[in-house]
Scaffold this motif. Structure first.
Motif, mmCIF file in Angstrom:
data_model
loop_
_atom_site.group_PDB
_atom_site.id
_atom_site.type_symbol
_atom_site.label_atom_id
_atom_site.label_comp_id
_atom_site.label_asym_id
_atom_site.label_seq_id
_atom_site.Cartn_x
_atom_site.Cartn_y
_atom_site.Cartn_z
ATOM 1 N N ARG B 153 0.866 -1.169 0.000
ATOM 2 C CA ARG B 153 0.000 0.000 0.000
ATOM 3 C C ARG B 153 0.905 1.222 0.000
ATOM 4 N N ASP B 302 -3.698 -4.257 1.856
ATOM 5 C CA ASP B 302 -3.319 -4.038 3.246
ATOM 6 C C ASP B 302 -4.234 -4.841 4.177
ATOM 7 N N PRO B 303 -3.734 -5.932 4.750
ATOM 8 C CA PRO B 303 -4.607 -6.780 5.579
ATOM 9 C C PRO B 303 -5.132 -6.063 6.823
ATOM 10 N N ALA B 304 -4.480 -4.965 7.220
ATOM 11 C CA ALA B 304 -4.958 -4.240 8.405
ATOM 12 C C ALA B 304 -6.298 -3.559 8.136
ATOM 13 N N GLU B 305 -6.736 -3.531 6.880
ATOM 14 C CA GLU B 305 -8.052 -2.959 6.576
ATOM 15 C C GLU B 305 -9.195 -3.945 6.840
ATOM 16 N N PHE B 306 -8.864 -5.206 7.022
ATOM 17 C CA PHE B 306 -9.923 -6.180 7.277
ATOM 18 C C PHE B 306 -10.432 -6.030 8.709
ATOM 19 N N ASN B 307 -11.758 -6.020 8.842
ATOM 20 C CA ASN B 307 -12.395 -5.944 10.173
ATOM 21 C C ASN B 307 -11.996 -4.704 10.961
ATOM 22 N N LYS B 308 -11.541 -3.651 10.282
ATOM 23 C CA LYS B 308 -11.164 -2.439 11.020
ATOM 24 C C LYS B 308 -12.418 -1.649 11.396
ATOM 25 N N ASN B 311 -16.836 -5.572 9.942
ATOM 26 C CA ASN B 311 -16.381 -6.956 9.855
ATOM 27 C C ASN B 311 -16.784 -7.547 8.510
#
Lengths: 176, 562
Positions: B153, B302-308, B311
């Protein structure tokens, strides 16, 4: 409940041993409003790598978010959740208690039950050193609290994985 | 060969393919500016009026070219002036390298003249940052900074170079450029397969497209994907242009100032496919009511966008273009959702964006602009009502040609961004659509536009107010216009003339197409002062805290049917 306390998780973070790295990790926690219960940091067997152990509280979702956000920091090499079953978690506490002739023996007896060590004694106080898991320390502190705590200092939890493989050799992949 | 740190910086920039940098000199970057002077045939330096302008120009350069934008400032105030632009780039995932000078290392930490800890200040608005303490590390840090800015990203990286490091000498050798491959390291086959299964079983799919599609240059494959699975698509502000505005699949923006059709589709679909988008609060509004009925696939680098913020069920981590390509391979047969698409088309006809009694003049001006503007033009905006109207009404919005500050919402962004776009595309037309409030913030950059004779057209939608805040004061604060009336008699045409820039009035009775055509035909910098009624509003809208299903101010051409 992964390290003995409700809604509390222990993370081991392997980072490049450079100035400012701890600040980056802590600033991330602060900016994203993640709560740090305790933190300890030191150099590891590899002088290029430091290890930060952070105990955080929050629900499962938050913990996963924290891991993913911390992993994005350039100086972070690996983030690992230390589970209660899979790791050994210890903290060292130094505690100075009110202790006169009448109470000193009682306190020492409690200390013996928990393998606490007496490190200093004055006519009015006794200072002890105790290490252990959160649960053990919590029970010890509960028992000695009535005598009056003059001063208390804790190093923060530190943790090591059980088994033969070091954390730096475990590979990322199937945890989620 | 031994060269100075300042020369190493220039050599590394050339090595990275940088042809243009934006900046402003000062005491602690004199060595670097000396190297730039000696190398002026290799790298062009654009002098802005203010470091903030340089940071937005580097951003506009990056957004419009896909390359890394570079800005340079001196220590202290020079560095802090960059921060708004760096934060803007960070929020919208723009690759940028900011280089600041600092006091010599021996003076660091002593509260020296023009010393700030810019690395500390930019900690939370950069992907990464550096203080170069040893000349030996300078070249590798610059190379690493460019790599970090572009990979995964994208985002801004800051390099703080103390003056004595710029002056020191060290061996320099060129190294081959490290290619940035699309990130797929965490892409898992089982997630792709799970996504395919969900797509196959869906009857009413909907796609939510974000700026990640623009960053990954994935618009073509996205449109192929939409055709393959026969799905409508709405977008965030940052995703605008990925699906052509004219496409029958496109339902418009989602969220606060989105369309009724998009917001209904989000809350009626059975499968929501989120592609390079991050569930911003301006999109989801009340999170607990956003697409509750739908299963959700989220594709993001960017996996940090999952469930931020919301959900989601299936998480596909990877470069959006690669992931969509893989999905296309696993979905070789065209899927048909005739009934669902028909209902979308019917709703689009019933709730059109193009009928707007509450923004009549802005809409007329934007329609005229659509007529006058060549297809390959670049459009920048500032932030506020004019920005939303542009997003709602302008048809000529294309990937990398629509530059707007989405995440940070930076007033004053558009003028700098227009400079960056025009400098990197000298033959294309660039227009900045501004509001009078926003344009006041960085109108000093007219000096830059004049200096380099950049034929940028700036349309100031002048409603003599901070219109978006005024709109909220009207709707939610009982018309108490606290500090939002801009009634100083400011003569925009005369201001333009003061900088040697053309100025034109576009009054309420004037024909916008005639005036804009005249402005573009000059092929010179022009400020067009376009008068707008103070009380015109951006509608439809979702009130703060409401569900996106509960819009106000939308146009319904068939209110009796339900």
């Amino acid at each position: 409940m992964e390290n003995g306390r409700k809604d509390s998780f222990t993370l081991a973070i392997l980072v490049n041993n450079k100035s400012g790295v701890l600040m980056r990790v802590v600033a991330l926690f602060s900016r994203r409003r993640y709560n740090i219960d305790s933190l300890s940091v030191s150099e590891t067997e590899n002088p290029d790598i430091s290890r930060i152990t952070i105990v955080v509280h929050g629900d499962r979702n938050i913990t996963e978010q924290i891991i993913l956000q911390v992993e994005k920091l350039v100086d972070v090499r690996k983030v690992y959740e230390m589970t209660m079953d899979g790791s050994i978690q210890r903290e060292l506490v130094l505690i100075k208690l009110n202790a006169d002739e009448t109470t000193r023996t009682h306190i020492v007896e409690i200390g013996e039950l928990f393998k606490a060590k007496v490190v200093d004694v004055t006519p009015s106080t006794i200072t002890m050193q105790i290490t252990g898991s959160l649960e053990k320390l919590d029970s010890f502190l509960e028992l000695v609290r009535p005598y009056g705590i003059v001063e208390l200092v804790r190093t923060g939890m530190t943790a090591l994985e059980r088994g033969s493989r070091p954390l730096s050799e475990t590979t990322f992949g199937d945890e989620g | 060969m031994k060269i100075t740190g300042a020369d190493i910086i220039v050599e590394c920039l050339v090595e990275q393919g940088v042809d243009t940098v934006f900046g402003y000199p000062g005491g602690q970057v004199i060595p670097l500016y000396d190297a730039l002077y000696r190398n002026r045939g290799r790298i062009r330096h654009i002098l802005t009026a203010h470091e903030q302008g340089a940071s937005h120009a580097a951003d506009g350069y990056s957004r419009s070219t896909g390359k890394v934008g570079v800005c340079i400032a001196t220590s202290g105030p020079g560095a802090t002036n960059l921060t708004t632009g760096i934060a803007t780039a960070y929020m919208d995932s723009i690759p940028m390298v900011a280089i600041t000078g600092n006091v010599p290392i021996s003076l660091l930490g002593k509260d020296s003249f023009q010393e700030v800890d810019i690395a500390g200040i930019t900690l939370s608005i950069t992907k990464h940052n550096y203080i170069v303490k040893r000349i030996e590390d300078l070249a590798s840090i610059i190379r690493e900074a460019f790599y970090i800015a572009r990979s995964g990203r994208p985002g801004p990286v800051l390099i703080d170079v103390p003056k004595n490091v710029q002056e020191a000498s060290y061996e320099f050798e060129n190294v081959p450029l490290k290619e940035v491959a699309p990130k797929v390291s965490r892409l898992r086959e089982k997630d792709i397969e799970a996504a395919v299964q969900l797509i196959k079983s869906s009857k009413k799919p909907m796609c939510y497209v974000g700026g990640g599609v623009i960053r990954a240059d994935a618009a073509d494959v996205l449109n192929e994907f939409l055709d393959r699975i026969d799905s409508p698509a709405g977008s965030s502000l940052m995703g605008l242009g990925a699906v052509p505005v004219s496409s029958e699949r496109f339902t418009g923006m989602i969220g606060m100032h989105g369309t009724r059709v998009s917001n209904m589709a989000i809350n009626n679909c059975d499968l929501l496919i989120v592609i390079g988008a991050r569930f911003s609060d301006r999109v989801i509004s009340k999170g607990s009511t956003f697409a509750r009925q739908a299963r959700i696939i989220q594709i993001d680098v960017d996996p940090a966008e999952f469930n931020k913020n919301i959900n989601t069920e299936i998480h596909v981590v990877g470069d959006v273009e690669v992931v969509l390509g893989r999905l296309l391979k696993l979905l070789p047969e065209k899927i048909s959702h005739g009934e669902w698409m028909t209902s979308i088309k019917e709703r689009k006809a019933r709730f059109p964006m193009q009928v707007a009694p509450h923004a009549k003049r802005a809409k007329e001006i934007l329609e005229a602009l659509d007529e006058v503007l060549p297809d390959d033009s670049y459009v920048t905006t500032e932030v506020g009502q004019h920005q939303m109207w542009t997003a709602q009404y302008l048809k000529k919005i294309r990937p990398r040609r629509f530059l707007t500050s989405g995440g940070l919402g930076t007033m004053g962004f558009g003028t700098g961004a227009a400079i960056g776009a025009q400098v990197s595309h000298p033959d294309a037309r660039v227009v900045n659509i501004a509001g009078d409030g926003s344009f006041r913030m960085n109108s000093n950059e007219l000096a830059t536009i004049a200096r380099y004779k950049l034929p940028i057209v700036i349309i100031v939608m002048n409603n003599h107010a901070l219109g978006m805040v005024r709109q909220w004061q009207d709707l939610f604060y009982e018309h108490r216009y606290s500090e939002t009336t801009l009634d100083t008699p400011l003569d925009w045409v005369m201001l333009a003339h003061a900088y040697g820039v053309e100025g034109m009035d576009l009054g309420p009775e004037d024909d916008p197409e005639e005036v804009l055509k005249r402005a573009f035909d000059l092929k010179k910098p022009v400020v067009v002062n376009a008068l707008i009624p103070s009380d015109d509003k951006v509608f439809p809208m979702v009130a703060p805290g409401a569900s996106i299903s509960d819009m106000i101010g939308f146009v319904d051409l068939n209110p009796l049917v339900d």
